[in-house]
Write a protein that holds these residues in place. Structure first.
Motif, mmCIF file in Angstrom:
data_model
loop_
_atom_site.group_PDB
_atom_site.id
_atom_site.type_symbol
_atom_site.label_atom_id
_atom_site.label_comp_id
_atom_site.label_asym_id
_atom_site.label_seq_id
_atom_site.Cartn_x
_atom_site.Cartn_y
_atom_site.Cartn_z
ATOM 1 N N VAL A 62 29.213 89.714 77.141
ATOM 2 C CA VAL A 62 29.759 90.303 75.861
ATOM 3 C C VAL A 62 29.049 91.851 75.807
ATOM 4 O O VAL A 62 27.553 91.962 76.040
ATOM 5 C CB VAL A 62 28.935 89.571 74.825
ATOM 6 C CG1 VAL A 62 29.247 90.348 73.281
ATOM 7 C CG2 VAL A 62 29.293 88.255 74.614
ATOM 8 N N THR A 63 29.723 93.008 75.605
ATOM 9 C CA THR A 63 29.237 94.289 75.525
ATOM 10 C C THR A 63 28.881 94.671 74.082
ATOM 11 O O THR A 63 29.467 94.262 73.118
ATOM 12 C CB THR A 63 30.443 94.988 75.802
ATOM 13 O OG1 THR A 63 31.001 94.740 77.156
ATOM 14 C CG2 THR A 63 30.019 96.497 75.893
ATOM 15 N N ALA A 64 27.578 95.204 74.173
ATOM 16 C CA ALA A 64 27.248 95.684 72.814
ATOM 17 C C ALA A 64 26.122 96.559 73.087
ATOM 18 O O ALA A 64 25.776 97.092 74.097
ATOM 19 C CB ALA A 64 26.397 94.377 72.043
ATOM 20 N N ASP A 65 25.799 97.358 72.012
ATOM 21 C CA ASP A 65 24.800 98.436 72.134
ATOM 22 C C ASP A 65 23.157 97.941 72.321
ATOM 23 O O ASP A 65 22.416 98.444 72.920
ATOM 24 C CB ASP A 65 24.662 99.386 70.848
ATOM 25 C CG ASP A 65 26.166 100.003 70.917
ATOM 26 O OD1 ASP A 65 26.507 100.953 71.943
ATOM 27 O OD2 ASP A 65 26.785 99.929 69.785
ATOM 28 N N TYR A 66 23.027 96.917 71.544
ATOM 29 C CA TYR A 66 21.848 96.066 71.541
ATOM 30 C C TYR A 66 21.860 94.630 71.562
ATOM 31 O O TYR A 66 22.798 94.187 70.860
ATOM 32 C CB TYR A 66 20.877 96.544 70.550
ATOM 33 C CG TYR A 66 20.515 97.936 70.520
ATOM 34 C CD1 TYR A 66 19.376 98.461 71.162
ATOM 35 C CD2 TYR A 66 20.942 98.926 69.585
ATOM 36 C CE1 TYR A 66 19.022 99.642 71.319
ATOM 37 C CE2 TYR A 66 20.717 100.349 69.574
ATOM 38 C CZ TYR A 66 19.490 100.668 70.513
ATOM 39 O OH TYR A 66 19.142 101.877 70.666
#
Length: 246
Positions: A87-91
């Motif tokens: 899963v791609t996320a900033d945080y």
């Protein structure tokens, strides 16, 4: 800003096997933690990260999203890193799966204001200790902080030593942690250091290599369920809260 809440959960705890599935007032403990975490509106998603099919089955039965991780994953930070590969996320915010009383506002406290993507970033929260038994318990990680909440060291022993003054409060790290992808990549690619081996504290891998950890204070009465006695306390507190509500 995209933020993912991650609840690491493993079945094979040495002190309390099957802990995430322990019954609390008719629901498994992992359900209670998920209900608290999903109240954080900044989370785009909240997932349980586990390597155990029993936990997966129970979570799916309650409609809780699950991400499977490898059975040889050595610790919760590695487990969260595995989620970053899916899963791609900033945080990515880790919420301990053994704190069913954790409050959403305390989870929100760890969230950064801006996206930091070009260097490792790791934030945490702490509370002050008032119980001498908690202070002496090596299961509680004590921290010392410098300017701006930057962590200087962490230990299972009481730190700092009160030789020159007693006018301070000991601080305990709480199981709510926020990482960006670079911090998690750094952790899994960096070998364990001497201090990490001695103290058996994962976070020292960052400090030993000059990567800062930033802490904010919270007020928390949450109980980490490490033993069956802790579980009974939590059951009683939740039962009393339910009785008050109705």
């Amino acid at each position: 800003m995209k933020i993912i809440g991650v609840i690491p959960a493993r079945y094979a705890s040495t002190r309390f096997p099957g802990k995430p599935l322990a019954d609390i007032c008719g629901k498994p403990m992992i359900w209670w933690v998920y209900q608290q975490a999903r109240q954080v509106e900044q989370f785009a998603e909240v997932v349980v990260a586990t390597d155990d099919e029993r936990i997966r089955g129970v979570c799916e039965g309650y409609g809780i999203p699950v991400r499977m991780t490898r059975p040889d994953t050595p610790n919760h930070i590695h487990r969260i890193w595995e989620v970053t590969e899916q899963v791609t996320a900033d945080y990515y915010v880790s919420v301990n799966g053994d704190e069913p009383l954790i409050q959403p506002q305390n989870i929100r406290a760890v969230l950064p204001d801006t996206v930091i993507a070009d260097e490792p970033w790791f934030g945490g929260v702490y509370r002050e200790l008032t119980d001498p038994a908690e202070l002496m318990d090596p299961a509680n990680v004590k921290i010392v902080l410098g300017a701006g909440g930057r962590c200087l060291y962490q230990s299972r022993s009481p730190i700092p030593c009160p030789k020159g003054s007693l006018l301070f409060r000991y601080k305990k790290a709480i199981g709510i942690e926020c990482f960006n992808k670079k911090a998690l990549d750094f952790f899994v690619r960096t070998p364990m250091g001497v201090l990490e081996k001695i103290e058996d504290i994962d976070h020292l891998r960052f400090l030993e290599n000059g990567v800062p950890i930033w802490y904010k204070q919270i007020e928390s009465e949450s109980i980490s369920v490490d033993t069956k006695n802790d579980l009974e306390k939590v059951r009683l507190m939740i039962a009393e809260a339910q009785a008050r509500q109705g």
